[in-house]
Design a protein around this motif. Structure first.
Motif, PDB file in Angstrom:
ATOM      1  N   PHE A   1      10.565   0.349  13.268  1.00  0.00           N
ATOM      2  CA  PHE A   1      10.691   0.702  11.857  1.00  0.00           C
ATOM      3  C   PHE A   1      11.157  -0.497  11.018  1.00  0.00           C
ATOM      4  O   PHE A   1      11.892  -0.360  10.056  1.00  0.00           O
ATOM      5  CB  PHE A   1      11.649   1.878  11.660  1.00  0.00           C
ATOM      6  N   ALA A   2      10.693  -1.715  11.404  1.00  0.00           N
ATOM      7  CA  ALA A   2      10.999  -2.892  10.592  1.00  0.00           C
ATOM      8  C   ALA A   2      10.170  -2.879   9.317  1.00  0.00           C
ATOM      9  O   ALA A   2      10.626  -3.311   8.266  1.00  0.00           O
ATOM     10  CB  ALA A   2      10.725  -4.166  11.382  1.00  0.00           C
ATOM     11  N   ALA A   3       8.931  -2.395   9.433  1.00  0.00           N
ATOM     12  CA  ALA A   3       8.084  -2.227   8.253  1.00  0.00           C
ATOM     13  C   ALA A   3       8.258  -0.804   7.750  1.00  0.00           C
ATOM     14  O   ALA A   3       8.055   0.155   8.493  1.00  0.00           O
ATOM     15  CB  ALA A   3       6.630  -2.497   8.611  1.00  0.00           C
ATOM     16  N   TYR A   4       8.654  -0.674   6.512  1.00  0.00           N
ATOM     17  CA  TYR A   4       8.920   0.671   5.981  1.00  0.00           C
ATOM     18  C   TYR A   4       8.591   0.703   4.495  1.00  0.00           C
ATOM     19  O   TYR A   4       8.392  -0.334   3.854  1.00  0.00           O
ATOM     20  CB  TYR A   4      10.374   1.060   6.217  1.00  0.00           C
ATOM     21  N   HIS A   5       8.536   1.891   3.932  1.00  0.00           N
ATOM     22  CA  HIS A   5       8.223   2.070   2.512  1.00  0.00           C
ATOM     23  C   HIS A   5       9.517   2.312   1.751  1.00  0.00           C
ATOM     24  O   HIS A   5      10.277   3.221   2.082  1.00  0.00           O
ATOM     25  CB  HIS A   5       7.271   3.252   2.322  1.00  0.00           C
TER      26      HIS A   5
ATOM     27  N   THR B   1      -6.085   2.667   1.598  1.00  0.00           N
ATOM     28  CA  THR B   1      -4.688   2.239   1.701  1.00  0.00           C
ATOM     29  C   THR B   1      -3.910   2.427   0.396  1.00  0.00           C
ATOM     30  O   THR B   1      -2.690   2.341   0.388  1.00  0.00           O
ATOM     31  CB  THR B   1      -4.610   0.759   2.101  1.00  0.00           C
ATOM     32  N   GLN B   2      -4.620   2.652  -0.703  1.00  0.00           N
ATOM     33  CA  GLN B   2      -4.006   2.898  -2.012  1.00  0.00           C
ATOM     34  C   GLN B   2      -2.996   1.793  -2.382  1.00  0.00           C
ATOM     35  O   GLN B   2      -1.790   2.038  -2.519  1.00  0.00           O
ATOM     36  CB  GLN B   2      -3.310   4.254  -2.039  1.00  0.00           C
TER      37      GLN B   2
ATOM     38  N   GLU C   1      11.964   3.140  -1.623  1.00  0.00           N
ATOM     39  CA  GLU C   1      11.956   4.210  -2.628  1.00  0.00           C
ATOM     40  C   GLU C   1      11.420   3.736  -3.975  1.00  0.00           C
ATOM     41  O   GLU C   1      11.325   4.523  -4.919  1.00  0.00           O
ATOM     42  CB  GLU C   1      13.365   4.754  -2.805  1.00  0.00           C
ATOM     43  N   GLU C   2      11.042   2.439  -4.069  1.00  0.00           N
ATOM     44  CA  GLU C   2      10.468   1.922  -5.308  1.00  0.00           C
ATOM     45  C   GLU C   2       9.045   1.410  -5.111  1.00  0.00           C
ATOM     46  O   GLU C   2       8.537   0.629  -5.906  1.00  0.00           O
ATOM     47  CB  GLU C   2      11.361   0.820  -5.877  1.00  0.00           C
ATOM     48  N   GLY C   3       8.399   1.850  -4.022  1.00  0.00           N
ATOM     49  CA  GLY C   3       6.983   1.573  -3.846  1.00  0.00           C
ATOM     50  C   GLY C   3       6.635   0.294  -3.137  1.00  0.00           C
ATOM     51  O   GLY C   3       5.452  -0.062  -3.045  1.00  0.00           O
ATOM     52  N   LEU C   4       7.611  -0.424  -2.609  1.00  0.00           N
ATOM     53  CA  LEU C   4       7.329  -1.670  -1.908  1.00  0.00           C
ATOM     54  C   LEU C   4       7.215  -1.427  -0.408  1.00  0.00           C
ATOM     55  O   LEU C   4       7.837  -0.505   0.127  1.00  0.00           O
ATOM     56  CB  LEU C   4       8.431  -2.694  -2.159  1.00  0.00           C
ATOM     57  N   ASN C   5       6.436  -2.273   0.259  1.00  0.00           N
ATOM     58  CA  ASN C   5       6.430  -2.279   1.716  1.00  0.00           C
ATOM     59  C   ASN C   5       7.510  -3.247   2.169  1.00  0.00           C
ATOM     60  O   ASN C   5       7.344  -4.465   2.085  1.00  0.00           O
ATOM     61  CB  ASN C   5       5.068  -2.731   2.254  1.00  0.00           C
ATOM     62  N   GLY C   6       8.631  -2.713   2.599  1.00  0.00           N
ATOM     63  CA  GLY C   6       9.761  -3.540   2.995  1.00  0.00           C
ATOM     64  C   GLY C   6       9.589  -4.084   4.403  1.00  0.00           C
ATOM     65  O   GLY C   6       8.805  -3.572   5.208  1.00  0.00           O
ATOM     66  N   GLN C   7      10.340  -5.146   4.691  1.00  0.00           N
ATOM     67  CA  GLN C   7      10.335  -5.731   6.029  1.00  0.00           C
ATOM     68  C   GLN C   7      11.769  -6.099   6.383  1.00  0.00           C
ATOM     69  O   GLN C   7      12.375  -6.956   5.725  1.00  0.00           O
ATOM     70  CB  GLN C   7       9.440  -6.981   6.070  1.00  0.00           C
TER      71      GLN C   7
ATOM     72  N   CYS D   1       0.815  -1.213   0.000  1.00  0.00           N
ATOM     73  CA  CYS D   1       0.000   0.000   0.000  1.00  0.00           C
ATOM     74  C   CYS D   1       0.854   1.270   0.000  1.00  0.00           C
ATOM     75  O   CYS D   1       1.922   1.327   0.629  1.00  0.00           O
ATOM     76  CB  CYS D   1      -0.917   0.004   1.212  1.00  0.00           C
ATOM     77  N   GLU D   2       0.340   2.287  -0.661  1.00  0.00           N
ATOM     78  CA  GLU D   2       0.969   3.614  -0.599  1.00  0.00           C
ATOM     79  C   GLU D   2       0.765   4.232   0.781  1.00  0.00           C
ATOM     80  O   GLU D   2       1.654   4.878   1.334  1.00  0.00           O
ATOM     81  CB  GLU D   2       0.365   4.520  -1.676  1.00  0.00           C
ATOM     82  N   VAL D   3      -0.427   4.052   1.338  1.00  0.00           N
ATOM     83  CA  VAL D   3      -0.710   4.484   2.708  1.00  0.00           C
ATOM     84  C   VAL D   3      -0.864   3.203   3.528  1.00  0.00           C
ATOM     85  O   VAL D   3      -1.957   2.721   3.779  1.00  0.00           O
ATOM     86  CB  VAL D   3      -1.976   5.351   2.775  1.00  0.00           C
ATOM     87  N   ALA D   4       0.259   2.643   3.926  1.00  0.00           N
ATOM     88  CA  ALA D   4       0.275   1.310   4.511  1.00  0.00           C
ATOM     89  C   ALA D   4       0.002   1.357   6.009  1.00  0.00           C
ATOM     90  O   ALA D   4       0.768   1.976   6.754  1.00  0.00           O
ATOM     91  CB  ALA D   4       1.623   0.649   4.244  1.00  0.00           C
ATOM     92  N   PRO D   5      -1.049   0.703   6.489  1.00  0.00           N
ATOM     93  CA  PRO D   5      -1.347   0.716   7.925  1.00  0.00           C
ATOM     94  C   PRO D   5      -0.268   0.037   8.756  1.00  0.00           C
ATOM     95  O   PRO D   5      -0.162   0.296   9.963  1.00  0.00           O
ATOM     96  CB  PRO D   5      -2.671  -0.051   8.020  1.00  0.00           C
ATOM     97  N   CYS D   6       0.526  -0.844   8.141  1.00  0.00           N
ATOM     98  CA  CYS D   6       1.532  -1.580   8.896  1.00  0.00           C
ATOM     99  C   CYS D   6       2.733  -0.721   9.260  1.00  0.00           C
ATOM    100  O   CYS D   6       3.405  -0.974  10.265  1.00  0.00           O
ATOM    101  CB  CYS D   6       1.999  -2.796   8.088  1.00  0.00           C
ATOM    102  N   GLU D   7       3.022   0.284   8.454  1.00  0.00           N
ATOM    103  CA  GLU D   7       4.284   1.021   8.620  1.00  0.00           C
ATOM    104  C   GLU D   7       4.321   1.940   9.837  1.00  0.00           C
ATOM    105  O   GLU D   7       5.293   1.899  10.610  1.00  0.00           O
ATOM    106  CB  GLU D   7       4.596   1.802   7.340  1.00  0.00           C
TER     107      GLU D   7
END
Length: 978
Positions: A816-820, A950-951, A822-828, A804-810
């Motif tokens: 800050f294990a869950a983060y966005h 969440t986009q 720079e290429e649009g992925l929700n990283g972990q 998601c662009e507006v990710a509830p997990c982040e």
């Protein structure tokens, strides 16, 4: 050592580590003196071969890292697989690295098998073969379908040593199709069915999206014929007593009484004639005695439905009628198939969508009636030496009424080439483990014009030898010959294979090996239909009162040969969402009358045997039937690691079937008995991963009718209404990765789920943990049903991290294990995660998985693990990464090696690559010309739970429904269609 223990001691060991850091390492790192020229450390090598998990013969590319195969993909050059694989093909790796594989030869000592040396085992085999030499019928060889050089060598072996003609055993041999084609067209063969060219496909129980003939290839054809994306949007009508996965994908599923398929097919033909849609009056004589009204009453299919089918099928130019599915094959199977042949001939489909010439290799399978005669010969003491090839397990896969195990016990010497313990190796005197097909030389031709090559993709992981090599050695010993002379002169099977292929490749062996084989166009063979009267009588069911038993092949276990793969046990059956179990599917109303609740253990009894399974209640199955999947069994390590409770046993409905063969075709009668259903008083709650199939108006799977879809596609997508947000939009300077899933193309086959397991080192948790909601699968296929409960309209939704662009997990992660990215992925970030599970609780899609334990990968399954993906440990949250390792590799190849940007199609996720219908697309959302960007902006595109705001970067495309048969259609008459 785990991370927490490390942090406990790191402070006190820091000084010691500093003082000892300059000391010489005790481990010696030795160079690879003679490296394999095909293997470069850190770089994958690819080897083309052919999948042997079933007779379909899909082309495969094996990915080898540092000498071990870690992933399988479809070979894009191969005409059958066309770059994709099914779930069973993906799980073949677990057969290669199976913890229960025999470590070497095994010799029976009393009631147990004990290890033996190869020299001793070969000497014993040679002596036994010498003892039956020249006795004619004292030697029997039984193998799976081998249509290439190995089959030819085995035939030569049996002739040289002296024995019965080799028996090719495939439990699903489709003998009725062959017999009917011989009767109608004078050709004992199974033709090629061009599903992709049909406007209407009318199926009478042919589960071509699951196990029928070549499920991957026909899924390709179905997608081309049916999906709105490909522009044809044909119609699919399916006739079957239960809603199978194939039936669930039909535009119109017609529920008939078990065993009435022939009558329904003939009634459709009669109505086509009465409607003036068939000009050839010869067909009138064939159906003169058929009364559509009586057929409607007997089959439970309303007359209006039969008329609708006739009109729809006759209007198709061309259409295609198919049948012969295992579950509906009984005493009427050949008559049903002849009726289907007449339908195709009357509609002018023969030569268009029914093409003789590129015939299936199934035509070389030994009819079941001949197999039964061999079993009778064993029971009579006529067989002295029985050789069983790899992949055959007659004690498990043949009907219980045949008493195969008792017959095998009467054979003085039984040799099995199985590399895994099974019900038949438990009866063998000598086990000589064959190499896995990923370790073997060979060839296989699934159809005329397609010859695939097998090659070793890695060294044998156990002390195994190829069956061809063993029989060459033992055969020469029995005949008193030597290499280079006599009827078996070849040093090895590899030598025999290359000799046989030289006239074909003409010096281009390496090229053929690299391509995966050779293929050529096969000309059509002209046939003329012989029109004759067909008996519309229903299938004969023995057993008196009770429910008709529908024993159907499992899309995961096939005939049982794939059930030992834990991936295929962990991945749910799409229709029931059950894992790690078998079940008896009983109609809800019937169960109510019998006092049966879901999870009650019921005993199914026929004149041939009985089994005990938990009950699964379903409103869709015919009230007069009970259905049980074929092939369920556990491997020893499933019990050893407590994936299932101790004492769990297999439940195979083949034990309930009679020995008698269908007189017309010589095939087994799968639909042949009625069973009594009785509660045992025990309970065995099933592990069902999806609690409800009701969307509850959430519009998770959305639909659009065909006419509206066409209009919207021409008009283009309307501007989507933006949801208010307090978050600033992300800016992407480089790539922005995203995915699109065409719900109209997804058939729910679960291939993507197994591919994700293989690619991303997803752990196995077992039945108890799965039932508790603790699965760690990154991807799931949800089934959502709308409409009447007994005739629902189904949609399949692949669900994974939506990035998601507006990710509830982040924002809720405290570290800050869950983060966005720079290429649009929700990283972990795994080594940052402390396991609060806040992100999982805040995810509306329920796609984040928590590791409750340090899950075990039993040896040697740990060798299969993908070295590019971290193995997660206790306390870590994980989820779909859109195969970040593949993204990195794709960018590295484009940027560093070729000095360019990533092009559309350079990177494929594991789920995308294996999908037989190409329902999943990945790419750069910023590239307006990319396929994923076009799909994301298509008129059918939507986001799941878009009202949450969440986009997501995952877009879905609505399912396209035909006419009045969508989810809002009125409830049909009992037994009608939906």
């Amino acid at each position: 050592m785990n991370r927490r223990d490390f942090f406990k001691i790191v402070a006190t060991t820091g000084a010691a580590a500093a003082t000892s850091g300059c000391q010489q390492a005790t481990e010696q790192i030795l160079p690879l003196v003679v490296p394999n020229e095909n293997l470069i450390p850190g770089v994958a090598s690819w080897f083309a071969t052919v999948c042997r998990e079933c007779p379909a013969g899909c082309g495969v590319l094996a990915r080898n890292r540092e000498g071990r195969v870690v992933k399988l993909e479809g070979n894009p050059d191969h005409p059958v697989s066309q770059g994709t694989l099914c779930a069973r093909g993906q799980a073949a790796l677990q057969g290669l690295y199976h913890p229960d594989r025999f470590a070497g030869p095994q010799r029976r000592e009393g009631d147990a098998l004990k290890s033996a040396a190869w020299d001793d085992a070969l000497k014993t085999l040679g002596e036994k073969l010498a003892g039956v030499k020249g006795k004619g019928k004292a030697l029997a060889v039984v193998t799976q379908l081998e249509s290439g050089s190995l089959g030819a060598l085995l035939d030569r072996f049996t002739q040289a040593v002296g024995g019965r003609p080799r028996v090719t055993l495939e439990p699903f041999g489709y003998e009725a199709i062959r017999a009917a084609n011989k009767a109608t067209f004078g050709r004992d063969a199974i033709p090629y069915y061009a599903i992709q060219d049909a406007e209407v496909v009318l199926s009478f129980g042919a589960d071509f999206l699951e196990t029928w003939l070549s499920n991957v290839h026909y899924a390709h054809g179905f997608a081309r014929m049916h999906t709105f994306r490909d522009g044809k949007a044909g119609t699919f009508i399916h006739v079957e007593p239960r809603q199978s996965l194939t039936a669930a994908n039909a535009d119109e599923w017609v529920r008939n009484a078990p065993g009435t398929e022939a009558a329904v097919a003939l009634a459709v033909l009669k109505l086509m004639l009465e409607g003036g849609q068939v000009a050839d009056k010869r067909f009138g004589d064939a159906v003169a005695a058929v009364d559509p009204k009586k057929v409607a009453a007997d089959s439970g299919v309303p007359l209006e439905t039969l008329e609708h089918i006739a009109k729809t099928f006759a209007a198709a130019k061309p259409g295609l009628a198919i049948g012969g599915g295992v579950a509906v094959s009984g005493s009427h199977a050949t008559a049903t198939q002849i009726a289907i042949n007449l339908l195709n001939a009357a509609a002018g489909n023969v030569g268009k969508t029914v093409r003789f010439g590129p015939d299936s290799a199934y035509g070389k399978v030994t009819p079941y009636a001949e197999v039964a005669k061999l079993v009778q010969a064993m029971a009579a003491g006529e067989i002295e030496v029985l050789i069983l090839g790899s992949g055959v397990n007659p004690a498990f896969t043949l009907p219980g009424g045949l008493k195969v195990a008792d017959a095998i016990r009467k054979v003085p010497f039984v040799v099995s080439f199985a590399n895994l313990p099974d019900e038949t190796t438990a009866l063998a005197h000598l086990v000589l483990p064959d190499t896995h097909w990923l370790e073997s030389w060979g060839d296989y031709s699934p159809m005329e014009g397609v010859s695939g090559l097998l090659q070793p993709t890695m060294k044998p992981i156990r002390d195994a030898r190829a069956m061809g090599d063993v029989l060459l050695t033992a055969g020469r010993a029995a005949l008193g010959g030597e290499a280079g002379k006599g009827p078996l002169p070849w040093e090895s099977f590899e030598q025999y294979l290359k000799t046989a292929w030289e006239p074909v490749v003409k010096g281009q062996w390496a090229e053929a090996l690299s391509q995966g084989g050779v293929w050529r166009e096969t000309g059509a063979a002209g046939v003329t239909a012989r029109v004759e009267r067909v008996d519309p009588a229903p299938a004969k069911l023995e057993g008196g009162d009770g429910l008709a038993l529908i024993a159907y092949p499992s899309s995961r276990w096939y005939d049982g040969r794939a059930a030992s793969r834990s991936w295929l046990q962990e991945v749910p059956d799409t229709m029931t969402q059950s894992v790690w179990d078998s079940w008896a599917e009983i109609n809800t109303e019937t169960a109510k009358k019998l006092g049966i609740r879901q999870g009650d253990v019921v005993k199914l009894t026929s004149p041939n045997g009985s089994i005990e399974v938990p009950a699964y209640l379903s409103p869709t199955i015919h009230p007069g039937a009970v259905a049980v999947p074929i092939g369920h069994r556990y491997a020893p390590y499933h019990l050893r690691l407590k994936y299932v409770p101790a004492g769990s046993t297999s439940a195979n409905p083949m034990a309930l079937l009679p020995a008698a063969a269908d007189a017309a075709s010589g095939g087994p009668a799968f639909l042949s008995v009625k069973v009594s259903v009785a509660k045992t008083g025990a309970r065995r709650p099933m592990a069902i991963l999806q609690a409800t199939h009701d969307q509850d108006d959430r519009e998770l799977v959305r639909h659009v009718d065909l006419d509206t879809a066409r209009k919207e596609a021409l008009a283009g997508r309307k501007h989507a209404e933006a949801h208010p947000t307090m978050y600033t939009a992300h800016e992407y300077k480089g790539y922005r990765w995203g995915m699109a899933v065409d719900v109209d193309a997804c058939i729910g086959c679960q291939a993507c789920v197994v591919a994700c397991h293989a690619e991303n080192n997803v752990a196995i948790v077992g039945k108890a943990e799965a039932a508790y909601g603790r699965q760690v699968s990154w991807l799931r296929i949800e089934r959502w049903a709308e409409g009447p409960a007994d005739h629902p309209h189904n949609g399949f939704l692949p669900m994974f991290c939506q990035h998601c662009e507006v990710a509830p997990c982040e924002p809720v992660c405290p570290v800050f294990a869950a983060y966005h990215t720079e290429e649009g992925l929700n990283g972990q970030v795994y080594n940052r995660c402390v396991g609060t599970r806040y992100c999982g609780n805040n995810c509306p899609y329920h796609v984040r998985r928590f590791n409750w334990w340090n899950y075990e990968f039993p040896s040697p399954l740990e060798i299969q693990l993908n070295p590019d993906v971290t193995v997660r440990q206790l306390g870590i949250m994980e989820k779909c990464t859109m195969c970040i390792q593949r993204i990195v590799a794709g960018k590295d190849h484009a940027h560093r090696d070729e000095k360019r940007a990533v092009r559309d199609g350079d990177i494929q996720t594991a789920c995308q690559q294996t999908c037989p219908t190409k329902a999943i697309t990945f790419g750069n959302m910023k590239d307006e010309g990319s396929a994923v960007s076009k799909l994301a902006h298509a008129a059918r595109a939507y986001n799941v739970l878009d009202e949450v705001g969440t986009q997501p970067n995952v877009h879905y495309l609505k399912k396209v429904v035909r006419g009045a048969h969508g989810p809002e259609a009125p409830k049909p008459a009992k037994g009608g269609h939906a």
